[in-house]
Design a protein around this motif. Structure first.
Motif, PDB file in Angstrom:
ATOM      1  N   ALA A  36      -2.859  91.313  96.888  1.00  0.00           N
ATOM      2  CA  ALA A  36      -1.757  92.007  97.546  1.00  0.00           C
ATOM      3  C   ALA A  36      -0.494  91.186  97.345  1.00  0.00           C
ATOM      4  N   PRO A  37       0.500  91.698  96.615  1.00  0.00           N
ATOM      5  CA  PRO A  37       1.722  90.914  96.420  1.00  0.00           C
ATOM      6  C   PRO A  37       2.395  90.556  97.739  1.00  0.00           C
ATOM      7  N   ASP A  38       2.206  91.402  98.760  1.00  0.00           N
ATOM      8  CA  ASP A  38       2.779  91.138 100.079  1.00  0.00           C
ATOM      9  C   ASP A  38       2.395  89.759 100.603  1.00  0.00           C
ATOM     10  N   ALA A  62      -1.978  93.987  90.884  1.00  0.00           N
ATOM     11  CA  ALA A  62      -1.284  93.951  92.172  1.00  0.00           C
ATOM     12  C   ALA A  62      -1.577  95.228  92.951  1.00  0.00           C
ATOM     13  N   GLY A  64      -0.499  96.730  96.466  1.00  0.00           N
ATOM     14  CA  GLY A  64       0.409  96.531  97.583  1.00  0.00           C
ATOM     15  C   GLY A  64      -0.047  97.195  98.866  1.00  0.00           C
ATOM     16  N   SER A  66       2.627  97.687 101.531  1.00  0.00           N
ATOM     17  CA  SER A  66       3.801  97.989 102.350  1.00  0.00           C
ATOM     18  C   SER A  66       4.791  98.938 101.704  1.00  0.00           C
ATOM     19  N   LEU A  67       4.412  99.603 100.621  1.00  0.00           N
ATOM     20  CA  LEU A  67       5.347 100.522  99.972  1.00  0.00           C
ATOM     21  C   LEU A  67       5.663 101.706 100.874  1.00  0.00           C
ATOM     22  N   TYR A  79      12.160  95.144  99.308  1.00  0.00           N
ATOM     23  CA  TYR A  79      10.738  94.896  99.086  1.00  0.00           C
ATOM     24  C   TYR A  79      10.349  95.244  97.651  1.00  0.00           C
ATOM     25  N   VAL A  83       8.784  92.919  94.694  1.00  0.00           N
ATOM     26  CA  VAL A  83       7.559  93.249  93.958  1.00  0.00           C
ATOM     27  C   VAL A  83       7.814  93.161  92.456  1.00  0.00           C
ATOM     28  N   TYR A  95       0.391  98.021  88.900  1.00  0.00           N
ATOM     29  CA  TYR A  95       0.872  97.912  90.280  1.00  0.00           C
ATOM     30  C   TYR A  95       0.437  99.152  91.046  1.00  0.00           C
ATOM     31  N   ASP A  97      -0.522 100.974  95.043  1.00  0.00           N
ATOM     32  CA  ASP A  97      -0.383 100.973  96.493  1.00  0.00           C
ATOM     33  C   ASP A  97      -1.144 102.201  96.988  1.00  0.00           C
TER      34      ASP A  97
END
Length: 271
Positions: A36-38, A62, A64, A66-67, A79, A83, A95, A97
């Motif tokens: 998770a890049p977060d 990756a 994510g 929180s997108l 954000y 990313v 990438y 999410d």
């Protein structure tokens, strides 16, 4: 550095395994790691050094958190720019999410809530997906989430996904366990759902465990993959072909050797 091939299999990068991954030679039973890049963006010190060393051994994907592509607020451009820098720094091509919302005007909700599957939501989502893809310089890959509520008048989930993939050009992270859980809880045929997804849109697969409570299924990512989900996964691979496969374990995370042994068994069963 090994490439992520269609027959590749990986696990999530978890804190419980970092020391082992750093100390051991590159494992032959792990083709890639998903993170998770977060949890890794804008860091320094030891944690940054650890990720730099791990990224030299394993390709990264990756995924994510929180997108919040489906909320009603303007996209969080700060954000997304963070990313983009992270993806570029670690040479990450994929990438992903979730097709969900996780934010309102007061802030982040720290949960993945389902986007109502109404026709008039589709152009709104497609425009936001296009914005994200332009900002990151990559195709956005979205995951189907497990859900426990349906609104009256929603399109069937698979039909909604088909329309969204066609309209937006995004890719799909097909979570096979989530399809199974939703099929049990909402009363549809899991394999028919999977058959309806365009093969060309599926970028990679997730597989995980869940809990059974009589007729109800709870997605937990906290136990080994159940046999019924493995059977569905095999049908999926036979129909759509091999894709990179990620074994998820977010809770009750076992030792690295145990998790890799399960990953190997799943790979051998599916391929």
């Amino acid at each position: 550095m090994r490439e992520i091939t269609s027959k590749g299999a990986g696990i999530g990068l978890r804190g419980e395994h970092i020391t082992a991954l750093l100390q051991q030679p590159r494992r032959q039973d792990i083709d890639f790691l998903e993170l998770a890049p977060d949890n890794w963006m804008n860091i320094g010190g030891v944690k940054q050094e650890q990720l730099a060393d791990i990224s030299k051994k394993y390709p990264l994907i990756a995924h994510g958190l929180s997108l919040s592509i489906g909320d009603s607020c303007p996209l969080n451009e700060e954000y997304i720019n963070d990313v983009r820098r992270f993806l570029d720094e670690y040479h990450i091509d994929i990438y992903s999410d979730h097709l969900c919302f996780s934010r309102d005007r007061q802030g982040y909700l720290y949960d993945l809530l389902p986007v109502p599957g109404f026709t008039d939501v589709l152009p709104y989502l497609a425009a936001r997906i296009d914005q994200v893809q332009n900002m990151t310089g990559r195709q956005l890959v979205l995951e189907n989430i497990s859900t426990y509520h349906r609104y009256a008048g929603e399109m069937p989930e698979a039909e909604f996904w088909g329309e969204l993939l066609n309209l937006s050009g995004c890719g799909m992270l097909l979570d096979i366990n989530n399809v199974f859980v939703n099929a049990c809880n909402h009363g549809f045929d899991a394999f028919e759902y999977i058959r309806s997804i365009p093969s060309s849109s599926i970028i990679y697969y997730h597989i995980a465990g869940h809990l059974e409570y009589e007729e109800f299924r709870l997605d937990t990512h906290g136990m080994p993959v159940l046999e019924d989900v493995l059977v569905l996964a095999k049908q999926t691979v036979q129909f759509h072909g091999a894709r990179p496969l990620l074994l998820e374990r977010d809770n009750n995370v076992p030792a690295l050797e145990t998790l890799c042994a399960e990953l190997t068994q799943i790979r051998e069963y599916l391929l």
